[in-house]
Design an enzyme around this catalytic site. Structure first.
Site, PDB file in Angstrom:
ATOM      1  N   SER A 108      47.831 198.705   0.619  1.00 23.66           N
ATOM      2  CA  SER A 108      47.090 197.944   1.766  1.00 23.66           C
ATOM      3  C   SER A 108      47.728 196.684   2.090  1.00 23.66           C
ATOM      4  CB  SER A 108      45.795 197.516   1.166  1.00 23.66           C
ATOM      5  OG  SER A 108      44.947 196.645   2.007  1.00 23.66           O
ATOM      6  N   SER A 109      47.641 196.416   3.608  1.00 28.26           N
ATOM      7  CA  SER A 109      48.275 195.139   3.963  1.00 28.26           C
ATOM      8  C   SER A 109      47.679 193.889   3.468  1.00 28.26           C
ATOM      9  CB  SER A 109      47.950 195.161   5.551  1.00 28.26           C
ATOM     10  OG  SER A 109      46.681 195.259   5.788  1.00 28.26           O
ATOM     11  N   CYS A 110      46.576 193.970   2.633  1.00 29.20           N
ATOM     12  CA  CYS A 110      46.008 192.729   2.126  1.00 29.20           C
ATOM     13  C   CYS A 110      46.749 192.212   0.797  1.00 29.20           C
ATOM     14  CB  CYS A 110      44.490 192.904   1.747  1.00 29.20           C
ATOM     15  SG  CYS A 110      44.249 194.002   0.442  1.00 29.20           S
ATOM     16  N   TYR A 137      40.774 193.091  -4.987  1.00 31.92           N
ATOM     17  CA  TYR A 137      41.306 194.505  -4.482  1.00 31.92           C
ATOM     18  C   TYR A 137      42.956 194.236  -4.239  1.00 31.92           C
ATOM     19  CZ  TYR A 137      42.010 198.386  -0.947  1.00 31.92           C
ATOM     20  OH  TYR A 137      42.373 199.332  -0.316  1.00 31.92           O
ATOM     21  N   LYS A 141      45.914 196.460  -6.184  1.00 28.01           N
ATOM     22  CA  LYS A 141      46.941 197.259  -5.335  1.00 28.01           C
ATOM     23  C   LYS A 141      48.429 196.622  -5.862  1.00 28.01           C
ATOM     24  CE  LYS A 141      44.581 200.361  -3.059  1.00 28.01           C
ATOM     25  NZ  LYS A 141      44.757 201.524  -3.314  1.00 28.01           N
ATOM     26  N   HIS A 180      34.315 198.810   7.215  1.00 28.54           N
ATOM     27  CA  HIS A 180      35.344 197.683   7.843  1.00 28.54           C
ATOM     28  C   HIS A 180      34.858 197.516   9.310  1.00 28.54           C
ATOM     29  CE1 HIS A 180      38.090 199.785   4.732  1.00 28.54           C
ATOM     30  NE2 HIS A 180      38.555 198.383   4.608  1.00 28.54           N
TER      31      HIS A 180
HETATM   32  O1  GFB Z   1      37.748 195.177   8.557  1.00 27.08           O
HETATM   33  P1  GFB Z   1      37.185 194.020   8.115  1.00 27.08           P
HETATM   34  O2  GFB Z   1      35.924 194.071   7.119  1.00 27.08           O
HETATM   35  O3  GFB Z   1      38.182 193.528   6.753  1.00 27.08           O
HETATM   36  O4  GFB Z   1      37.071 192.900   8.778  1.00 27.08           O
HETATM   37  P2  GFB Z   1      39.608 192.650   6.900  1.00 27.08           P
HETATM   38  C1  GFB Z   1      37.958 192.305   9.814  1.00 27.08           C
HETATM   39  C2  GFB Z   1      37.508 191.244  10.732  1.00 27.08           C
HETATM   40  O5  GFB Z   1      36.492 191.852  11.384  1.00 27.08           O
HETATM   41  C3  GFB Z   1      36.950 189.979   9.972  1.00 27.08           C
HETATM   42  C4  GFB Z   1      35.393 190.691  11.499  1.00 27.08           C
HETATM   43  O6  GFB Z   1      37.385 188.745  10.613  1.00 27.08           O
HETATM   44  C5  GFB Z   1      35.572 190.202  10.130  1.00 27.08           C
HETATM   45  O7  GFB Z   1      34.794 189.097   9.917  1.00 27.08           O
HETATM   46  N1  GFB Z   1      34.169 191.427  11.897  1.00 27.08           N
HETATM   47  C6  GFB Z   1      33.482 191.265  13.060  1.00 27.08           C
HETATM   48  C7  GFB Z   1      33.501 192.632  11.007  1.00 27.08           C
HETATM   49  N2  GFB Z   1      32.373 192.127  12.860  1.00 27.08           N
HETATM   50  C8  GFB Z   1      32.301 192.705  11.850  1.00 27.08           C
HETATM   51  C9  GFB Z   1      31.513 193.664  11.283  1.00 27.08           C
HETATM   52  O8  GFB Z   1      30.372 194.045  11.718  1.00 27.08           O
HETATM   53  N3  GFB Z   1      31.857 194.294  10.074  1.00 27.08           N
HETATM   54  C10 GFB Z   1      33.109 193.958   9.269  1.00 27.08           C
HETATM   55  N4  GFB Z   1      33.502 194.683   8.193  1.00 27.08           N
HETATM   56  N5  GFB Z   1      33.800 192.958   9.910  1.00 27.08           N
HETATM   57  C11 GFB Z   1      40.060 194.214   4.619  1.00 27.08           C
HETATM   58  C12 GFB Z   1      39.974 193.792   3.054  1.00 27.08           C
HETATM   59  O9  GFB Z   1      40.000 192.879   5.373  1.00 27.08           O
HETATM   60  O10 GFB Z   1      40.876 195.029   5.023  1.00 27.08           O
HETATM   61  C13 GFB Z   1      40.392 194.933   2.262  1.00 27.08           C
HETATM   62  O11 GFB Z   1      38.846 193.325   2.653  1.00 27.08           O
HETATM   63  C14 GFB Z   1      41.405 195.978   3.051  1.00 27.08           C
HETATM   64  O12 GFB Z   1      40.771 194.846   1.182  1.00 27.08           O
HETATM   65  C15 GFB Z   1      40.932 196.152   4.393  1.00 27.08           C
HETATM   66  O13 GFB Z   1      42.421 195.312   2.875  1.00 27.08           O
HETATM   67  C16 GFB Z   1      42.168 196.896   5.177  1.00 27.08           C
HETATM   68  O14 GFB Z   1      40.783 193.335   7.500  1.00 27.08           O
HETATM   69  O15 GFB Z   1      39.419 191.400   6.893  1.00 27.08           O
END
Ligand code: GFB
Length: 308
Positions: A108-110, A137, A141, A180
């Site tokens: 993953s990119s994280c 996580y 990875k 996500h």
């Molecule tokens: O996709 P996401 O949950 O994960 O959130 P990451 C990306 C961005 O979208 C963050 C915002 O800045 C969130 O605060 N966001 C806005 C939201 N509204 C929402 C919503 O309703 N739901 C969610 N989930 N986010 C993940 C990692 O990071 O990316 C994992 O935690 C993994 O480990 C994955 O690497 C690919 O992109 O921040």
């Protein structure tokens, strides 16, 4: 990979694994091996050992993992660390024990440092501190990448690691808290539209930037790399451009035809400010994505409508 090769797709019910499975079927592979999590608990060492000893697959795509969005990662920190380590330890070690010809581990990119220069080059791994919300996580990875490297170094195994950017597509998880951002916003915008609401809440500031790849494109890249990439070093898979979360929300509004406004909830975390993959290495090998974001959102939305 010969068309009759026995190929195990670990995680074939998930968004990524199911896309890889469909791609292999489309390419004419007939000996695909799958197990649901009820049939085979990949966290169970003995069960995985028994499975590999009995089946002896030729190739493995390791797409099984515990995954989720920013809140899920931050809430279930122990589960994300333990379950992912257990799954990958069991699968990678048993792939070595049973002489698997080639294994692909999906990261993953994280895994890259929170404040790494952009775009993220493969050699930025382990050059700085990780993003706090998904550190467990990411650590799991990174351990998987290092395990593939170590088994290659010590035992000569052809185990490769690929790092996809943020993904979306068919079979995605639309859970309101744990998903996500892209599926979460599709669901929120859809529900606001059908309930005739005037607002949709977007977590965080809307300023973080993210890159999105459709899972079928990822599967295509995985298939391509399984045939063309045999290096010890990891390789990024992405589209090479990103957008702000606010712009993503506006695009989803546009595709779904919702006219209400966006409200930003600053009590929710932003996470990494930006994580754009450097895809030079992948492009130089001759692979590029096909599905652009607007088209992909429409495809994902249709899938959402058919399943919910
Ligand atoms: O996709 P996401 O949950 O994960 O959130 P990451 C990306 C961005 O979208 C963050 C915002 O800045 C969130 O605060 N966001 C806005 C939201 N509204 C929402 C919503 O309703 N739901 C969610 N989930 N986010 C993940 C990692 O990071 O990316 C994992 O935690 C993994 O480990 C994955 O690497 C690919 O992109 O921040």
């Amino acid at each position: 990979m010969e068309k009759s090769a026995k190929i195990y797709v670990a995680g074939h019910r998930g968004m990524v694994g199911s896309a890889i499975y469909r791609k292999l079927q489309k390419e004419g592979y007939t000996n695909l091996l799958t197990k649901t999590s009820a049939e085979l608990d990949l966290r169970n060492q003995q069960a995985v050992t028994d499975f590999f000893s009995a089946e002896k697959p030729d190739y493995v795509f390791l797409a099984a993992a515990k995954v989720g969005g920013i809140i899920a990662n931050n809430t279930y920190r122990a589960d994300f660390l333990f379950e992912n380590l257990a799954i990958q330890n069991n699968v990678i070690h048993n792939a070595y024990l049973t002489g698997v010809k080639k294994l692909m581990f999906l990261g993953s990119s994280c895994i890259y440092p929170k404040l790494a220069p952009q775009p993220l080059k493969e050699d930025y791994l382990l050059t700085g501190a990780l993003e706090e919300t998904n550190e467990p996580y990411a650590i799991a990875k990174i351990a998987g990448i290092k395990m593939c490297d170590a088994y290659r170094d010590q035992y000569g195994c052809n185990f490769i690691s690929v790092m996809p950017t943020n993904l979306y597509g068919y079979n995605d998880n639309y859970h309101p808290q744990n998903s996500h951002v892209l599926p979460a916003l599709i669901r929120k915008v859809h529900e606001a539209k059908i309930n005739d609401e005037k607002q949709v809440t977007v977590w965080g500031s809307g300023a973080p930037m993210r890159e999105f790849l459709f899972a079928d494109d990822l599967a295509d890249a995985c298939y391509f790399l399984m045939q063309n990439y045999n290096e010890p070093n990891l390789i990024n898979i992405g589209v090479g451009h990103d957008l702000t979360i606010k712009d993503l929300a506006l695009l989803i509004k546009d595709v779904l035809g919702f006219e209400g406004e966006l409200v930003f909830d600053s009590s929710k975390p932003d996470g990494t400010p930006r994580k754009l993959m450097d895809v030079t290495k992948l492009h130089n090998l001759g692979w590029k994505h096909q599905i652009e974001l607007k088209e992909g959102i429409a495809l994902a939305y249709n899938d959402f409508l058919s399943r919910y």
